[in-house]
Design an enzyme around this catalytic site. Sequence first.
Site, mmCIF file in Angstrom:
data_model
loop_
_atom_site.group_PDB
_atom_site.id
_atom_site.type_symbol
_atom_site.label_atom_id
_atom_site.label_comp_id
_atom_site.label_asym_id
_atom_site.label_seq_id
_atom_site.Cartn_x
_atom_site.Cartn_y
_atom_site.Cartn_z
ATOM 1 N N GLU A 111 89.835 76.542 64.854
ATOM 2 C CA GLU A 111 88.517 76.271 64.293
ATOM 3 C C GLU A 111 88.616 76.077 62.781
ATOM 4 O O GLU A 111 89.489 76.638 62.124
ATOM 5 C CB GLU A 111 87.552 77.425 64.596
ATOM 6 N N LEU B 29 70.259 83.491 62.034
ATOM 7 C CA LEU B 29 71.702 83.649 61.897
ATOM 8 C C LEU B 29 72.292 82.634 60.935
ATOM 9 O O LEU B 29 72.002 81.451 61.013
ATOM 10 C CB LEU B 29 72.378 83.518 63.265
ATOM 11 N N LEU B 30 73.127 83.123 60.036
ATOM 12 C CA LEU B 30 73.983 82.283 59.196
ATOM 13 C C LEU B 30 75.393 82.427 59.711
ATOM 14 O O LEU B 30 75.857 83.543 59.930
ATOM 15 C CB LEU B 30 73.892 82.731 57.740
ATOM 16 N N ASP C 16 79.004 79.507 59.733
ATOM 17 C CA ASP C 16 79.978 78.792 58.910
ATOM 18 C C ASP C 16 79.383 78.149 57.655
ATOM 19 O O ASP C 16 78.333 77.502 57.727
ATOM 20 C CB ASP C 16 80.624 77.658 59.710
ATOM 21 N N SER D 87 79.399 72.442 62.722
ATOM 22 C CA SER D 87 80.041 72.471 61.413
ATOM 23 C C SER D 87 80.696 71.157 61.021
ATOM 24 O O SER D 87 81.079 70.348 61.865
ATOM 25 C CB SER D 87 81.085 73.588 61.375
#
EC number: 3.2.1.26
Length: 479
Positions: free
Chosen positions: A223, A44-45, A47, A107
């Site tokens: 976020e 998974l990719l 942010d 992140s």
Amino acid sequence: MNLPQNIRYRRYQDWTEEEIKSIKTNVALSPWHTTYHIEPKTGLLNDPNGFSYFNGKFNLFYQNWPFGAAHGLKSWIHTESEDLVHFKETGTVLYPDTSHDSHGAYSGSAYEIGDQLFLFYTGNVRDENWVRHPLQIGAFMDKKGNIQKFTDVLIKQPNDVTEHFRDPQIFNYKGQFYAIVGAQSLDKKGFIKLYKAVDNDIKNWQEVGNLDFGGSKSEYMIECPNLVFINEQPVLIYSPQGLSKSELDYHNIYPNTYKVCQSFDTEKPALVDASEIQNLDFGFECYATQAFNAPDGRVYAVSWIGLPDIDYPSDSYDYQGALSLVKELSLKHGKLYQYPVEAVRSLRSEKEAVTYKPETNNTYELELTFDSSSVNELLLFADNKGNGLAITVDTKMGTILIDRSKAGEQYALEFGSQRSCSIQAKETVVNIFVDKSIFEIFINKGEKVFTGRVFPNDKQTGIVIKSGKPSGNYYELKY
């Protein structure tokens, strides 16, 4: 994709070579791999992280869980580029391998300091009761890509926030380092905290206060807040979760938004005279956009073409997610414009007049002009049965409608299959970038943007002009 917790938080070193090989083999079978967009080699990719300029190159990282299409034990993958179009992946640089990021290197941002790149990120830590403890932590990356993590926590969890406290962004304002961090209050309201580096020491952060940006009372979490300055005017880009749809018309699970402000008061602290909240993107997939002020004076942004809590057709191939084209940001008449960097033109092959094409490689750009007072409909990813991504440009009524209900494998249907926006009722220029399973549509050189995914079958590669007479060019794009 839902996977058991023990799988998602399994230590990296516990995955066998055979398991990793099996994942890579499955990923390779996918028919939807992009060509000129960044996507994960496996897993998974999500942010984009650490978008910055360092060592004579643009640096861009992304969140990754490499073992499947799920949100698991996150790490940072590093890429670099000289032109913001051709990116070279150098590998994983931040692993979840210390007591401060044991359950994920979440992140964050980056800034060149001296001859090193400072990485400022959230360390995700869970205790024996699975309670999360967010820590804002740091590391240096040298010019050879070596990482040295700081031993001390830079910003601990404040007393007035829940476990949702993350995504630090460092920026330089008038020679002073500041940072903003997305947060949730104890009464479950989203807000942003502002910090300053004492004596510009990036290992010594002091809270300035809660940033007043005219935020909503309905959002439960902010976020990925990013503050950039375009011609010295502050623009706040952020992802408000739980925002009431009475305050903003949006249809995705969570919106990506922005506000244009008049000035930045570092004492109050406040973004003065903030505009109404605006959609950054009107499409199906755009989230966690990260932007930064580059040394060349320009402001660049990149987005995750994906959303949290959504299953995608590519999940069955053990991967998910991609990053958008890099977009240059500008302000015109108080509006934010975003348009791909100039170097994207280097991908163009010979231009052809726009016409019916029964087959393409699904890797192209269309540059179209629609006359005023006209109604036009295109089908992209089209087959010979009338299926495809329907794009209606109505310059008579001043609307654009995107409909993917007959385009490829269907997913996320609970959020609808149509997206639209209003435009001025006049001649309209539209640039459309297609890359296998991605489309990015820019209206009037970036006044409005639609980003999304389509997962077509092998017969859905055509271009059909169903109505209207748009003029313009077709360019095959070669990476």
